[in-house]
Design a protein around this motif. Structure first.
Motif, PDB file in Angstrom:
ATOM      1  N   THR A   6       0.830  -1.191   0.000  1.00 16.36           N
ATOM      2  CA  THR A   6       0.000   0.000   0.000  1.00 16.36           C
ATOM      3  C   THR A   6       0.869   1.247   0.000  1.00 16.36           C
ATOM      4  N   THR A   7       0.220   2.351  -0.311  1.00 13.32           N
ATOM      5  CA  THR A   7       0.899   3.632  -0.210  1.00 13.32           C
ATOM      6  C   THR A   7       0.304   4.381   0.972  1.00 13.32           C
ATOM      7  N   ILE A   8       1.031   5.349   1.429  1.00 13.71           N
ATOM      8  CA  ILE A   8       0.572   6.172   2.541  1.00 13.71           C
ATOM      9  C   ILE A   8       0.556   7.620   2.095  1.00 13.71           C
ATOM     10  N   GLU A   9      -0.151   8.429   2.808  1.00  5.64           N
ATOM     11  CA  GLU A   9      -0.141   9.860   2.519  1.00  5.64           C
ATOM     12  C   GLU A   9       1.101  10.468   3.156  1.00  5.64           C
ATOM     13  N   LEU A  10       1.727  11.342   2.399  1.00  4.36           N
ATOM     14  CA  LEU A  10       2.949  11.980   2.863  1.00  4.36           C
ATOM     15  C   LEU A  10       3.048  13.344   2.182  1.00  4.36           C
ATOM     16  N   SER A  11       2.937  14.398   2.970  1.00  2.00           N
ATOM     17  CA  SER A  11       2.972  15.747   2.402  1.00  2.00           C
ATOM     18  C   SER A  11       4.405  16.274   2.322  1.00  2.00           C
ATOM     19  N   GLU A  14       5.579  17.275   5.683  1.00  2.00           N
ATOM     20  CA  GLU A  14       6.043  16.142   6.489  1.00  2.00           C
ATOM     21  C   GLU A  14       7.428  15.673   6.045  1.00  2.00           C
ATOM     22  N   PRO A 103       6.329   7.292  -0.265  1.00  2.00           N
ATOM     23  CA  PRO A 103       5.062   6.974   0.403  1.00  2.00           C
ATOM     24  C   PRO A 103       4.643   5.514   0.174  1.00  2.00           C
ATOM     25  N   ARG A 156       3.126   5.438  10.359  1.00  2.00           N
ATOM     26  CA  ARG A 156       2.411   5.013   9.151  1.00  2.00           C
ATOM     27  C   ARG A 156       3.108   3.854   8.443  1.00  2.00           C
TER      28      ARG A 156
END
Length: 179
Positions: A6-11, A14, A103, A156
């Motif tokens: 899976t991928t994760i959210e990463l701004s 961040e 991510p 995460r």
């Protein structure tokens, strides 16, 4: 917890926070490298470039190039028999690489977050005659440097991966203490 597919959210914010943490963990080890190679700026340049990214500069080729240069410095000092200096340069390499945290929910990505602290701790251990207490002290200092954003990003990802020798152990200790 995420899995490896899976991928994760990463701004960008961040990523910059993670890079700032990485720099703060790696910078103290520069003294170890520079004691052996006072005229070699590659690790310092990697840390300074990572700090510029953390402070708002673009994620550019300069960041990647400085990481590669620090890696060459680490290899050269290792080959010359300066293990502590090599790990100090690897801490700088890892700090410059932190801006390239992906991510992807893979345990190996944790090394982009915690690798600078692990390599710096190992450099301090080796510099002190392979004293694990010295490494543990640096890991404790790194733990104190991790702000809530860094901890949230770390959580995460899966747990730090197995392996990696003593540096891997130090990374897993820091990972466990932050979660």
């Amino acid at each position: 917890m995420a899995d490896d597919h899976t991928t994760i959210e990463l701004s960008l914010y961040e990523l910059r926070e993670v890079a700032g943490f990485a720099v703060a963990c790696a910078r103290p080890a520069l003294t170890i490298f520079e004691r052996e190679r006072p005229d070699d700026r590659r690790p310092r340049d990697a840390i300074e470039t990572a700090q510029m990214f953390a402070d708002g500069a673009k994620r550019s080729k300069a960041l990647r190039d400085s990481a590669w240069a620090a890696m060459r410095a680490a290899q050269e000092t290792r080959d010359a028999g300066f293990a502590a200096a090599s790990d100090a340069a690897r801490a700088a390499l890892a700090a410059a690489s932190a801006g390239y945290l992906h991510p992807l929910a893979k345990a190996t990505q944790v090394k982009h977050i915690l690798g600078p602290a692990g390599h710096a701790a190992r450099a301090f251990e080796l510099s002190a005659g392979d004293d694990p207490v010295v490494g543990a002290d640096h890991i404790a200092q790194a733990r104190a440097l991790a702000n809530p954003v860094v901890v949230d990003v770390l959580r995460r990802y899966p747990l730090a991966p197995p392996g990696g020798g003593r540096v891997g152990e130090l990374i897993r200790q820091l990972d466990a203490s932050l979660r």
